[in-house]
Design a protein around this motif. Structure first.
Motif, PDB file in Angstrom:
ATOM      1  N   SER A 193     -83.380  27.873 -33.549  1.00 25.53           N
ATOM      2  CA  SER A 193     -84.180  29.002 -34.054  1.00 25.53           C
ATOM      3  C   SER A 193     -84.991  29.577 -32.902  1.00 25.53           C
ATOM      4  CB  SER A 193     -85.120  28.561 -35.177  1.00 25.53           C
ATOM      5  OG  SER A 193     -86.233  27.865 -34.627  1.00 25.53           O
ATOM      6  N   TYR A 194     -85.314  30.838 -33.002  1.00 20.71           N
ATOM      7  CA  TYR A 194     -86.125  31.451 -31.954  1.00 20.71           C
ATOM      8  C   TYR A 194     -87.570  30.971 -32.031  1.00 20.71           C
ATOM      9  CZ  TYR A 194     -82.126  34.280 -30.707  1.00 20.71           C
ATOM     10  OH  TYR A 194     -80.895  34.690 -30.272  1.00 20.71           O
ATOM     11  N   TYR A 195     -87.959  30.498 -33.232  1.00 23.79           N
ATOM     12  CA  TYR A 195     -89.271  29.862 -33.389  1.00 23.79           C
ATOM     13  C   TYR A 195     -89.340  28.641 -32.453  1.00 23.79           C
ATOM     14  CZ  TYR A 195     -93.113  27.358 -35.609  1.00 23.79           C
ATOM     15  OH  TYR A 195     -94.287  26.692 -35.829  1.00 23.79           O
ATOM     16  N   GLY A 255     -83.459  33.986 -25.683  1.00 25.56           N
ATOM     17  CA  GLY A 255     -82.175  34.003 -24.969  1.00 25.56           C
ATOM     18  C   GLY A 255     -82.304  33.327 -23.621  1.00 25.56           C
ATOM     19  N   SER A 256     -81.169  33.191 -22.929  1.00 32.12           N
ATOM     20  CA  SER A 256     -81.163  32.477 -21.641  1.00 32.12           C
ATOM     21  C   SER A 256     -81.921  33.240 -20.569  1.00 32.12           C
ATOM     22  CB  SER A 256     -79.731  32.315 -21.114  1.00 32.12           C
ATOM     23  OG  SER A 256     -78.912  31.773 -22.084  1.00 32.12           O
ATOM     24  N   THR A 257     -81.856  34.564 -20.625  1.00 33.77           N
ATOM     25  CA  THR A 257     -82.369  35.361 -19.506  1.00 33.77           C
ATOM     26  C   THR A 257     -83.859  35.142 -19.210  1.00 33.77           C
ATOM     27  OG1 THR A 257     -80.695  36.968 -20.141  1.00 33.77           O
ATOM     28  CG2 THR A 257     -82.309  37.677 -18.486  1.00 33.77           C
ATOM     29  N   PRO A 258     -84.757  35.178 -20.220  1.00 30.69           N
ATOM     30  CA  PRO A 258     -86.181  35.059 -19.867  1.00 30.69           C
ATOM     31  C   PRO A 258     -86.686  33.627 -19.659  1.00 30.69           C
ATOM     32  CG  PRO A 258     -85.960  35.555 -22.202  1.00 30.69           C
ATOM     33  CD  PRO A 258     -84.572  35.472 -21.655  1.00 30.69           C
TER      34      PRO A 258
HETATM   35  C1  F6R Z   1     -83.290  37.888 -27.850  1.00 30.42           C
HETATM   36  C2  F6R Z   1     -82.696  39.215 -27.966  1.00 30.42           C
HETATM   37  C3  F6R Z   1     -81.356  39.524 -27.432  1.00 30.42           C
HETATM   38  C4  F6R Z   1     -81.063  38.878 -26.074  1.00 30.42           C
HETATM   39  C5  F6R Z   1     -79.647  39.202 -25.618  1.00 30.42           C
HETATM   40  C6  F6R Z   1     -79.316  38.537 -24.301  1.00 30.42           C
HETATM   41  O1  F6R Z   1     -84.582  37.860 -28.435  1.00 30.42           O
HETATM   42  O2  F6R Z   1     -83.305  40.058 -28.532  1.00 30.42           O
HETATM   43  O3  F6R Z   1     -81.219  40.926 -27.315  1.00 30.42           O
HETATM   44  O4  F6R Z   1     -81.993  39.366 -25.142  1.00 30.42           O
HETATM   45  O5  F6R Z   1     -78.737  38.786 -26.586  1.00 30.42           O
HETATM   46  O6  F6R Z   1     -79.291  37.160 -24.479  1.00 30.42           O
HETATM   47  P1  F6R Z   1     -79.158  36.185 -23.226  1.00 30.42           P
HETATM   48  O7  F6R Z   1     -80.423  36.324 -22.457  1.00 30.42           O
HETATM   49  O8  F6R Z   1     -79.014  34.811 -23.838  1.00 30.42           O
HETATM   50  O9  F6R Z   1     -77.970  36.635 -22.458  1.00 30.42           O
END
Ligand code: F6R
Length: 249
Positions: free
Chosen positions: A79-81, A37-40
């Motif tokens: 993909s998360y890969y 996801g964007s956060t990390p």
């Molecule tokens: C990703 C995951 C999700 C994301 C969540 C926030 O592996 O498990 O729970 O952490 O959807 O996504 P972002 O960071 O894109 O806002």
């Protein structure tokens, strides 16, 4: 639950990376649970820099990712890969055999999910799990539900998650509507958990997680019961929290 509030995304990423670096240095063969996801993204950038400057090494680290879309080829850009390889794995000194990611293209999800659980357990369980949080407070892809899911398995994504994730795809029709995700029970068994959140859209989920009742309709609220959780959030994500409930870092 300890809460650190950072002035912005950049600071949040650095604080989170310092925490992971400490874990890696204290236990160089740590088993890490990782999120996408964007956060990390910023945190991974910081970890790559730390690895380049030899402050840390992933040589003996093993990783287990939280989730993957179902039926999206692993070579697909979304993909998360692909995400994990381009943001972290291809840029650090990790042994490729130590990387574990749920396979979204397996034929038998039930037996595969059990194998994934067993692989985590046979490595002694997770030392530290990194989490983001959905706007609806999902963790992993465990969506609001009538109960807290226990183990890894296939989950249906809610409209809110599909809408949020459509920002990466050419059209909303291309967003997979299922994922394979570690269960909340799997996540909860981790020794330590660090949850990151950034931006106004996460403020309500963070407030419900910290202050609301423990309720499977707010999946992250279960973290109130965990013995070692650190929330690292920016000011916008913390905007609904009581100022006495956190430390500014
Ligand atoms: C990703 C995951 C999700 C994301 C969540 C926030 O592996 O498990 O729970 O952490 O959807 O996504 P972002 O960071 O894109 O806002």
């Amino acid at each position: 639950m300890k809460i650190y509030v950072c002035k912005d995304y950049e600071r949040m990423s650095k604080v989170a990376a310092n925490y992971l670096a400490a874990q890696i240095n204290i236990k160089p063969d740590s088993i890490l649970g990782l999120a996408t996801g964007s956060t990390p993204v910023g945190m991974y950038e910081e970890l790559v820099k730390k690895c380049e400057s030899r402050e840390i090494s992933f040589k003996n680290i093993k990783t287990f990712n939280l989730d993957e879309y179902v039926n999206l080829p692993k070579e697909n850009i979304n993909s998360y890969y692909t995400f994990m390889h381009s943001n972290l794995f291809d840029k650090v000194d990790i042994n490729q055999n130590n990387i574990n990611m749920p396979n979204g293209n397996t034929k038998d999800f039930d037996s595969y999910s059990k194998e994934y659980e067993e692989a985590i357990a046979s490595n002694g369980g997770l030392d530290l799990q990194v989490l983001g949080i959905g706007n609806n407070a999902h963790i992993g892809f465990n969506e609001p539900n009538e109960y807290f899911s226990k183990e890894t398995g296939v989950v249906d994504l809610t409209k809110s998650t599909i809408d949020a994730n459509s920002r990466f795809f050419d059209s909303i029709e291309e967003v997979p509507n299922q994922a394979i995700s570690m269960g909340i029970g799997t996540i909860f068994k981790s020794e330590k958990i660090i949850l990151l959140a950034s931006g106004k859209t996460k403020a309500e989920a963070i407030n419900n997680t910290v202050n609301g009742p423990i309720d499977p309709h707010v999946p992250a609220s279960i973290l109130q019961l965990h013995k070692n959780v650190l929330l690292v959030v920016d000011e916008e994500a913390a905007s609904l929290l009581d100022k006495n409930s956190y430390e500014i870092v």
